[in-house]
Structures are given as C-alpha cells and as structure tokens.
Write an enzyme that holds these catalytic residues in place. Structure first.
Site, PDB file in Angstrom:
ATOM      1  N   SER A 135       3.199   1.923   4.306  1.00 18.67           N
ATOM      2  CA  SER A 135       3.909   0.673   4.555  1.00 18.67           C
ATOM      3  C   SER A 135       5.208   0.686   3.758  1.00 18.67           C
ATOM      4  O   SER A 135       5.189   0.907   2.544  1.00 18.67           O
ATOM      5  CB  SER A 135       3.035  -0.511   4.136  1.00 18.67           C
ATOM      6  OG  SER A 135       3.727  -1.732   4.313  1.00 18.67           O
ATOM      7  N   LYS A 161       4.611   2.060   8.948  1.00 18.42           N
ATOM      8  CA  LYS A 161       4.719   0.612   9.156  1.00 18.42           C
ATOM      9  C   LYS A 161       5.943   0.116   8.425  1.00 18.42           C
ATOM     10  O   LYS A 161       6.147   0.457   7.257  1.00 18.42           O
ATOM     11  CB  LYS A 161       3.476  -0.114   8.653  1.00 18.42           C
ATOM     12  CG  LYS A 161       3.549  -1.631   8.879  1.00 18.42           C
ATOM     13  CD  LYS A 161       2.249  -2.336   8.530  1.00 18.42           C
ATOM     14  CE  LYS A 161       2.169  -2.700   7.084  1.00 18.42           C
ATOM     15  NZ  LYS A 161       0.976  -3.555   6.793  1.00 18.42           N
ATOM     16  N   LYS A 163       8.349  -3.410   7.459  1.00 18.61           N
ATOM     17  CA  LYS A 163       8.402  -4.861   7.398  1.00 18.61           C
ATOM     18  C   LYS A 163       9.608  -5.353   8.193  1.00 18.61           C
ATOM     19  O   LYS A 163      10.681  -4.740   8.168  1.00 18.61           O
ATOM     20  CB  LYS A 163       8.513  -5.335   5.943  1.00 18.61           C
ATOM     21  CG  LYS A 163       7.352  -4.904   5.053  1.00 18.61           C
ATOM     22  CD  LYS A 163       6.075  -5.625   5.401  1.00 18.61           C
ATOM     23  CE  LYS A 163       4.953  -5.269   4.442  1.00 18.61           C
ATOM     24  NZ  LYS A 163       3.707  -6.031   4.708  1.00 18.61           N
ATOM     25  N   ASP A 188       5.482  -5.157  10.787  1.00 16.62           N
ATOM     26  CA  ASP A 188       4.709  -6.209  10.129  1.00 16.62           C
ATOM     27  C   ASP A 188       5.649  -7.350   9.771  1.00 16.62           C
ATOM     28  O   ASP A 188       6.589  -7.172   8.997  1.00 16.62           O
ATOM     29  CB  ASP A 188       4.036  -5.647   8.877  1.00 16.62           C
ATOM     30  CG  ASP A 188       3.149  -6.668   8.177  1.00 16.62           C
ATOM     31  OD1 ASP A 188       2.956  -7.767   8.731  1.00 16.62           O
ATOM     32  OD2 ASP A 188       2.662  -6.362   7.080  1.00 16.62           O
ATOM     33  N   GLU A 213       2.375  -6.889  13.685  1.00 15.70           N
ATOM     34  CA  GLU A 213       1.375  -7.511  12.841  1.00 15.70           C
ATOM     35  C   GLU A 213       1.811  -8.901  12.385  1.00 15.70           C
ATOM     36  O   GLU A 213       2.912  -9.080  11.867  1.00 15.70           O
ATOM     37  CB  GLU A 213       1.119  -6.619  11.613  1.00 15.70           C
ATOM     38  CG  GLU A 213      -0.017  -7.098  10.732  1.00 15.70           C
ATOM     39  CD  GLU A 213      -0.258  -6.174   9.548  1.00 15.70           C
ATOM     40  OE1 GLU A 213      -1.150  -6.477   8.745  1.00 15.70           O
ATOM     41  OE2 GLU A 213       0.458  -5.159   9.418  1.00 15.70           O
ATOM     42  N   ASP A 238      -3.625 -10.424  10.707  1.00 18.61           N
ATOM     43  CA  ASP A 238      -3.942 -10.126   9.310  1.00 18.61           C
ATOM     44  C   ASP A 238      -4.273 -11.449   8.626  1.00 18.61           C
ATOM     45  O   ASP A 238      -5.435 -11.846   8.522  1.00 18.61           O
ATOM     46  CB  ASP A 238      -2.742  -9.431   8.674  1.00 18.61           C
ATOM     47  CG  ASP A 238      -2.870  -9.183   7.175  1.00 18.61           C
ATOM     48  OD1 ASP A 238      -3.893  -9.559   6.582  1.00 18.61           O
ATOM     49  OD2 ASP A 238      -1.937  -8.612   6.578  1.00 18.61           O
ATOM     50  N   LYS A 262      -8.770  -6.715   5.454  1.00 18.30           N
ATOM     51  CA  LYS A 262      -8.558  -6.587   4.009  1.00 18.30           C
ATOM     52  C   LYS A 262      -9.713  -7.288   3.306  1.00 18.30           C
ATOM     53  O   LYS A 262      -9.881  -8.510   3.461  1.00 18.30           O
ATOM     54  CB  LYS A 262      -7.233  -7.226   3.590  1.00 18.30           C
ATOM     55  CG  LYS A 262      -5.994  -6.527   4.112  1.00 18.30           C
ATOM     56  CD  LYS A 262      -4.745  -7.292   3.714  1.00 18.30           C
ATOM     57  CE  LYS A 262      -3.490  -6.585   4.214  1.00 18.30           C
ATOM     58  NZ  LYS A 262      -2.268  -7.403   3.956  1.00 18.30           N
ATOM     59  N   GLY A 290      -3.563  -2.853   2.963  1.00 17.01           N
ATOM     60  CA  GLY A 290      -3.452  -2.681   1.522  1.00 17.01           C
ATOM     61  C   GLY A 290      -2.729  -3.838   0.870  1.00 17.01           C
ATOM     62  O   GLY A 290      -1.949  -4.551   1.506  1.00 17.01           O
TER      63      GLY A 290
END
Length: 369
Positions: A135, A161, A163, A188, A213, A238, A262, A290
C-alpha cells in the site's frame, strides 16, 4: 487457563517514511501492546488504534482506558476456558473493537502455544506462504509515485494499492496505467468521496482496477450499493464492515463484491474468521488489510491470511516496508515469489525482542489479581 498478569505498553515506532492518506500524514506509529501471562506462558497482542482520530473513533488513549477499566479486570485472575469466552466479554461493550481485538489476540497466541500449534493452523489456515501486495500513501506528485511503484515491483510485490482522494485520482491512475499497463492495481479512497462523485469514480472503470476500496462514508452500506450498480469496477468495503452481520448485509444489498478483513476493525480474529467463512461459502473474495502493524500484529494477520478464502494479496508486506527495526526476530521478509512465509513456531511463531520493545515503550502498566 488462569490469567496471572496482564501488561499494557504504549509504543512509538518511527516510520521509514511518512505515510499519507485522505485522513492525514503519519510520521511515527503509536500503538498498544498487550501481554497476557497464564499457565507459565505469555501471549502477545497489538491494538492497532492510532494516536489520533481518522480511520476509527478509537485512539490509543481510548483503547488504554477501555482495556484497563473494563476488559482486563474481566479476565484477571479468572479461569479463561477458550478464546470465545474472551470475545463474549468484549461484545458487552458494544464497540471499541480495536481494544477488544488486541486483548483477544494475546489469548489466541496463548491458546495456540498451549496446544503446541502455530496460530495459522490453530485458526484453520491451509497455506505456508501468502501472496502480499503493498500500500502506497499519497505522494507529492506522479513522478514520485511512479518511482515508488517501480521500486516495489522490483522488490517482488504482487499487487500495488495506491491511496486516492478528490484531486488525486483519475489523472493519477491514468499516469500509473501508462507506465505500468498490466500490473494488478487497486485504489483506496478511505471514505474520501460522496455519491455526488459517482461520475468521477466511474471514470476509473477504464483502467482495469482490481477494485476501488471504501469510496464513500465509513459506516455506509446503502449508498455503496447505489454506487456499485453504476460501476463496472468492483467495490471493496473496509471501514463499513464491523461484523459478520455487516458483511452479510453488504453482500445482500450488493454494496460490494470484495471485502477487506482487518481483525482490529471487527473486534478480533474470531469475528474475522466468521466473515471469512461467510464470504468463502458465497465465493466472495477477501483479503487482509494492514494498519501499519509491528511484527506482533503482522504475525497475527499473516496467520489469518493463511485461511483458504483469502485469495487476493493482502496489505501485509515485509517488516522493512515501514520500519528500520521490527519488534520481532526474525522479521518478515519478502520472498522472491512475492510471498511471506507463514510462521511455523507455536502461537504467533515469532520471538518478541524485549529490548526493542522496551526501547519503543513510552508508557507501561502491569495488572495483577
């Protein structure tokens, strides 16, 4: 087993580089470590709440209060027959899942050690290696982001991934796809968008993303269902999934096609496994997210990700992704095939380096009957 002592520590770990999301930027990781002593054994857990609000309403301060005031007194000096009993104690709070998950994780470690089994096998895991992705936080510009991606691909990570947030989304993803047209790629949003941004998010359909996400509000299911109906790209939830009940509702509503599990977000490994079982039975892909965990929390996540339904690379990565020096020995190392080895020792399967823990500790309290 009878709980003889519990220790709480707040630790601070400097990150190798700042990690930025739509919530803000972190320069160091603050977390709580829980150590439970019983029957001559010790079990370790990590509370993944951060120092500040953002991803969750929980912080290290709220988790410390809940643990020392409610959760620890409920187990101290008492016979604890199984992990399920710890989970039932936590469920009385009707909230504070990260505090609950940290204590529960220590008991998972204890009971697996008592059984002489690696935590992965104790949970029902079937893999000895798990595929992992990386990420990448928000970067100052596309050039810096592309350089980061190139470096992680060269290291062997199987999935990237990135952001996103308004103003750093479609054009940024387009730049990535021009440079890396074939890589497994996901975005994400960490709840940075509203349904009014649906057309903007739909523009991401042309880039062949694995998933987007959590684009909308952190506790929403309904509007995600409306958005998913307008997109070809699968949505992954998530923050909205807090229990197996939320997961079932999301799947029935069509709010997502993938779920990120998670343990800290859902109250522990037991509820995480329930969500896994539901999704696995329905053929819905899941993966393990994570929270910048140290090796202690990472070991629990790796064990969870060895379950059969975790078919997508998780945000687990090697110890040196975030930290110059982890709290465990040996650290998690990325294998040449883009996987992490699942520990085979009893319990978490990793040795906690107490000297490193002591150096990282900024607050500590011990509890006895």
């Amino acid at each position: 087993m009878i709980v003889e002592r519990v220790e709480l520590r707040v630790i601070q770990m400097p990150l190798k580089e700042p990690f930025e999301t739509s919530f803000g930027r972190e320069h160091q990781r603050e977390a709580i470590l829980v150590t439970v002593y019983a029957d001559g054994l010790e079990g370790w857990g990590e509370v993944v709440a951060s120092r500040d609000f953002g991803y969750s309403y929980e912080t290290t301060e709220t988790a410390w209060y809940v643990l020392r005031t409610f959760l620890i007194p409920a187990v101290l000096g008492r016979e604890i027959p199984d992990v399920e009993s710890v989970a039932r104690i936590g469920e009385r709070l009707r909230g504070h899942p990260m505090a609950r998950a940290g204590l529960e994780a220590a008991f998972w470690d204890l009971f697996a050690r008592q059984a002489g089994l690696p935590l992965a096998r104790y949970l029902g895991g079937v893999r000895d290696r798990i595929p992992v992705g990386v990420s990448i936080g928000l970067q100052p510009g596309d050039a810096e982001l592309l350089e980061k991606i190139r470096g992680y691909l060269e290291e062997g990570y199987r999935r990237i991934k990135v952001k996103i947030k308004p103003g750093r989304d479609v054009e940024m993803i387009a730049a990535i796809r021009r440079a890396f047209p074939e890589i497994p790629l996901m975005a994400d949003a960490n709840s940075a968008y509203t349904l009014e941004d649906a057309d903007r998010l739909a523009a991401l359909d042309e880039f062949g993303l694995m998933m987007i996400e959590q684009p909308l509000h952190w506790d929403d299911l309904y509007e995600h269902a409306l958005l998913q109906a307008r997109l070809r790209t699968p949505l992954c939830l998530d923050e909205s999934i807090h229990s197996v009940r939320h997961a079932r509702a999301a799947l029935e509503l069509g709010s997502c096609r993938i779920i990120n599990i998670k343990p800290g977000r859902v109250g522990g490994l037991l509820e995480a496994r329930r969500i896994h079982d539901l999704c696995h039975a329905r053929g819905v892909p899941v993966w393990c997210g994570g929270m910048l965990e140290t090796g202690i929390g990472r070991a629990a996540n790796v064990a969870l990700a060895s379950l059969p339904g975790f078919t997508l690379p998780g945000d687990l990565s090697a110890s040196d992704r975030y930290y110059h020096e982890d709290l465990i020995d040996p650290p998690f190392v990325l294998q040449p095939d883009g996987t992490l080895a699942v520990p085979t020792g009893p319990g978490l399967g990793v040795a906690v380096d107490r000297r490193r823990v002591d150096r990282a500790t900024i607050r500590m309290e011990a509890f006895r009957p």
